[in-house]
Enzyme design. Structure first.
Site, PDB file in Angstrom:
ATOM      1  N   HIS A   8       0.871  -1.175   0.000  1.00  0.00           N
ATOM      2  CA  HIS A   8       0.000   0.000   0.000  1.00  0.00           C
ATOM      3  C   HIS A   8       0.911   1.229   0.000  1.00  0.00           C
ATOM      4  O   HIS A   8       2.023   1.187   0.523  1.00  0.00           O
ATOM      5  CB  HIS A   8      -0.835  -0.063   1.288  1.00  0.00           C
ATOM      6  CG  HIS A   8      -1.888   0.984   1.428  1.00  0.00           C
ATOM      7  ND1 HIS A   8      -1.600   2.282   1.761  1.00  0.00           N
ATOM      8  CD2 HIS A   8      -3.237   0.910   1.320  1.00  0.00           C
ATOM      9  CE1 HIS A   8      -2.737   2.978   1.845  1.00  0.00           C
ATOM     10  NE2 HIS A   8      -3.743   2.171   1.576  1.00  0.00           N
ATOM     11  N   ASP A  14       3.323  -3.939   8.005  1.00  0.00           N
ATOM     12  CA  ASP A  14       2.085  -3.177   7.888  1.00  0.00           C
ATOM     13  C   ASP A  14       0.948  -4.158   8.139  1.00  0.00           C
ATOM     14  O   ASP A  14       0.616  -4.975   7.285  1.00  0.00           O
ATOM     15  CB  ASP A  14       2.005  -2.564   6.484  1.00  0.00           C
ATOM     16  CG  ASP A  14       0.639  -1.935   6.190  1.00  0.00           C
ATOM     17  OD1 ASP A  14      -0.232  -1.930   7.092  1.00  0.00           O
ATOM     18  OD2 ASP A  14       0.446  -1.453   5.063  1.00  0.00           O
ATOM     19  N   GLN A  29      -4.241  -4.881   7.265  1.00  0.00           N
ATOM     20  CA  GLN A  29      -5.207  -5.871   6.758  1.00  0.00           C
ATOM     21  C   GLN A  29      -5.078  -7.220   7.461  1.00  0.00           C
ATOM     22  O   GLN A  29      -5.776  -8.168   7.108  1.00  0.00           O
ATOM     23  CB  GLN A  29      -5.011  -6.072   5.248  1.00  0.00           C
ATOM     24  CG  GLN A  29      -5.193  -4.819   4.419  1.00  0.00           C
ATOM     25  CD  GLN A  29      -6.626  -4.325   4.420  1.00  0.00           C
ATOM     26  OE1 GLN A  29      -7.564  -5.071   4.697  1.00  0.00           O
ATOM     27  NE2 GLN A  29      -6.811  -3.058   4.117  1.00  0.00           N
ATOM     28  N   LYS A  39     -10.076  -0.328  11.100  1.00  0.00           N
ATOM     29  CA  LYS A  39     -10.212  -1.562  10.318  1.00  0.00           C
ATOM     30  C   LYS A  39     -10.466  -2.761  11.220  1.00  0.00           C
ATOM     31  O   LYS A  39     -10.653  -3.872  10.733  1.00  0.00           O
ATOM     32  CB  LYS A  39      -8.953  -1.782   9.474  1.00  0.00           C
ATOM     33  CG  LYS A  39      -8.863  -0.855   8.252  1.00  0.00           C
ATOM     34  CD  LYS A  39      -7.742  -1.283   7.335  1.00  0.00           C
ATOM     35  CE  LYS A  39      -7.823  -0.664   5.966  1.00  0.00           C
ATOM     36  NZ  LYS A  39      -7.354   0.722   5.899  1.00  0.00           N
ATOM     37  N   CYS A  77      -4.942   2.545  -3.429  1.00  0.00           N
ATOM     38  CA  CYS A  77      -3.685   3.088  -2.885  1.00  0.00           C
ATOM     39  C   CYS A  77      -2.550   2.091  -3.038  1.00  0.00           C
ATOM     40  O   CYS A  77      -1.693   1.958  -2.167  1.00  0.00           O
ATOM     41  CB  CYS A  77      -3.833   3.497  -1.419  1.00  0.00           C
ATOM     42  SG  CYS A  77      -5.049   4.785  -1.166  1.00  0.00           S
TER      43      CYS A  77
END
Lengths: 409, 160
Positions: A125, A203, A206, A229, A367
């Protein structure tokens, strides 16, 4: 075999709200962008504002003490959720993007020198690309990229080869690709990074709310994610960092609460995590995040993972049967993301036209423009899953897609 | 019926399927490329301007979503034969309509068939699709090179 689905949609007010007259009910398939909020989170924030709200870590009155206890309580809950060694390793941020910027600016800014290398992946991302470009520009470090194959699986042989340069100081990689759903083999990548003398920054935007995450089992040195999220409010996120790394990092932003003593001649800073938390934080949001962690623990991340995996298989089967539809992202290890393109129909038209049936998906580059470039598409349509989704939601998606194809004929 | 249904009417779908004036133009007096990197839409607008600043011919080519393609197609059919000043004023009305600032049912306008794009106002993210070809022609943020007809302030629509 019947999959063991969760039955929790009723806990989400927005998903059970009666639609306006003449409007279809909401089918929410954009959880990878942001997750809806269960009543438990909404109530916790409302109650906090009504009964316990005050500033934190500053007041000498009971209201502030109460607010501080709730605020710091979330730190312990998050540490437990992640399997961190201590809540001192949990930094409150504004979100995953803020956390990645913090690591890049503070750790990268202080540890990198000209000629050093940062490894990223093709799947990242923009939030895990641009902060590294900014710090690379400042320090003279170079960025190297791990390519992926046509399924969206990272090429680990290429990764090994990149690590042999002896110059790699940081590997920054997503746990799960937001555009393709690929689950990256973080443990293996961490071991390889460590053997090469690099740290690994993950990261986790997700990953966090879709599977159990144990930062020590993963071998992650840093793990960043957003509250919104994971069914919590916007405006807050978490950066986990190994304490010995955090200890040697300079402040990211200056201001109140991150200092020990300020004079015009010299200022000394707090220890982590407070060193990285300048200014009055998002107090009620942190409390909401705490409620979201409680909620996730009560449902069970293993159950959420099983639910979403079963739905992903169901959705993959359904969409694969649609002529003219190509799935983008077909890694064998995949989270609940269904990226696709339709022959002759732009993803933005798909997104807007599905909206007429009340179906909310994401359309665009997500993104992740390097991912779009890799698959040679300007954009994709993306349906992404959460624990509140059902087979009926995916049936509606498939029917909606067929209807659009009919209109475009 | 929802707004999206209103937006994707048969006329718009037809212009997407069979775009009018979809061709290169040898001998064009003006060519401008419109590009929206966010969605990958790419449109090239060709114009032939005659004496008295009249648009004698107008065409386009490119790839994009149905809204951008149908908008470009209808733009060519609506502006061919019109003076540049009129084209500029019509874009002003079109832009205000898709932004939701002009109600074509109650406020005076010269939009004609272009009213079909009124539904865009419900989707602010799609305004740039509907205006891509217009920006290429008239000028605006989506036009990377110099537009065909740079905008001027105060271009009023002439009395009809």
């Amino acid at each position: 075999m019947t999959p063991s689905y969760l039955d929790i949609k009723s806990q989400f007010p927005v998903l059970t709200k009666a639609p306006a007259p003449g409007q279809p009910p909401l089918v929410y398939l954009d959880t990878a962008a942001t997750a809806q909020k269960p009543k438990a989170v909404l109530d916790a924030m409302d109650q906090f504002y009504r009964e316990s709200y005050g500033t934190v870590r500053r007041g000498v009155y009971r209201l502030s003490e109460k607010a501080t206890a709730a605020y710091e309580g979330t730190r312990k809950k998050v540490a437990a959720l992640l399997g961190a060694a201590s809540e001192k390793e949990i930094i409150y941020t504004r979100g995953a993007t803020d956390g990645l910027n913090l690591v890049a600016a503070s750790y990268g800014g202080s540890q990198l020198k000209a000629g050093d290398e940062i490894i990223l992946s093709q799947l990242e991302h923009h939030a895990n690309i641009v902060p590294w470009q900014l710090v690379a520009e400042k320090t003279g470090a170079a960025i190297r990229v791990i390519p992926c194959d046509d399924r969206g699986v990272l090429d680990l042989e290429a990764y090994r080869a990149l690590l042999t340069s002896g110059k790699v100081k940081i590997v920054a990689v997503g746990h799960v690709s937001n555009a393709l759903g690929t689950i990256n083999p973080i443990r293996e990548m961490a071991d390889l990074a460590h053997a090469a003398g690099a740290v690994i920054v993950v990261d986790g935007a997700q990953g966090i709310s879709h599977m159990p995450v144990d930062v020590r089992a993963l071998g992650a040195d840093f793990y960043a994610f957003s509250s919104h999220k994971m069914f919590g409010p916007t405006g807050v996120g978490i950066l986990y960092g190994r304490y010995e790394l955090l200890e040697k990092m300079p402040p990211y932003q200056g201001g109140g609460d991150m200092i020990r003593q300020v004079t015009f001649e010299k200022t000394t800073y707090q220890n982590p995590p407070h060193r990285f938390e300048a200014g009055t934080p998002s107090i009620a949001e942190v409390v909401g995040l705490g409620a979201a962690v409680d909620w996730l623990q009560s449902v069970g991340l293993d159950k959420i993972q099983a639910h979403e995996h079963a739905l992903l298989q169901y959705g993959t089967r359904l969409l694969s049967q649609i002529p003219g539809l190509t799935l983008i992202g077909t890694a064998p290890e995949k989270a609940g993301v269904l990226g696709f393109v339709l022959e002759g129909i732009h993803p933005h038209d798909i997104g807007t036209m599905l909206d007429m049936d009340g179906i909310a998906i994401r359309a665009g580059h997500h993104c992740a423009q390097p991912v779009m470039a890799r698959f040679n598409v300007p954009a994709t349509a993306r349906a992404s899953l959460g624990p509140y989704n059902t087979e009926a939601d995916l049936d509606a998606l498939a029917a909606g897609i067929r209807k659009i194809q009919g209109m475009f004929k | 019926m929802s707004q999206a249904n209103e937006l994707y009417q048969q006329v718009i779908l037809d212009h997407n399927r069979n775009p009018r004036n979809y061709r290169e133009m040898p001998g064009a007096t003006h060519v401008c490329h419109g590009h929206n990197p966010l969605c990958g839409d790419n449109i090239t607008v060709y114009a032939k301007v005659g004496p008295n600043d009249v648009i004698e011919d107008l065409s386009f080519q490119g790839n994009g979503c149905a809204i951008s393609k149908a908008s470009a197609s209808l733009m060519t059919t609506q502006l061919k034969g019109k003076p540049i000043a009129e084209a500029r004023a019509l874009f002003g009305e079109f832009h205000e309509m898709v932004k939701g600032n002009l109600d074509p049912e109650t406020q005076p306008n010269h939009l004609g068939k272009l009213k079909l794009f009124e539904g865009v106002k419900e989707y602010s993210s799609r305004i740039k699709c509907a205006t891509l070809s217009w920006h290429a022609l008239i000028g605006g943020p989506r036009c990377r090179e110099s537009p065909v007809f740079p905008s001027r302030s105060g271009g009023a629509f002439p009395p009809s």
